[in-house]
Write a protein that holds these residues in place. Structure first.
Motif: not given
Length: 121
Positions: A11-39
């Protein structure tokens, strides 16, 4: 705006990535596990995928395989604490990963890789 799917169980790395990418103008979506990620590969329809190698339920390698099967043109960046020489990380390249980013990573390096791969630089 480019859409980025990030699959990361820390969750810490997720927060860092989210902050960085939103600041750069990217739209982000997250999954915390591989199964949800594949969905989310099909429901979110990302322009690029960033995945950890070691995830609950499905591995980063399985994420790469699913992503390349759904849309072979969507690039995948693997983030890993294992290091670039680890055999699992090398497997990521064999399955179609476009790049590897070692943890801990420099935020500027992440955005530069995204922009280069997406030809935004």
């Amino acid at each position: 705006m480019k859409k980025v799917l990030i699959i990361e169980d820390d969750k810490i790395i997720k927060g860092i990535i989210e902050f960085i990418l939103k600041k750069e103008g990217f739209v982000t979506e997250f999954a915390f596990d591989g199964l949800t990620g594949i969905e989310k590969l099909s429901t979110f329809a990302p322009d690029i995928v960033i995945t950890d190698v070691m995830l609950p339920y499905k591995s980063g390698i399985e994420i790469i395989q699913a992503s390349k099967q759904l849309n072979p043109d969507v690039p995948v960046i693997v983030i890993s604490a294992l290091g670039k020489e680890d055999s699992t990380v090398q497997d990521a390249f064999k399955h179609g990963a476009n790049d590897i980013l070692a943890k801990p990573f420099n935020p500027g390096e992440l955005t530069q890789k995204l922009k280069t791969i997406l030809q935004l630089a």
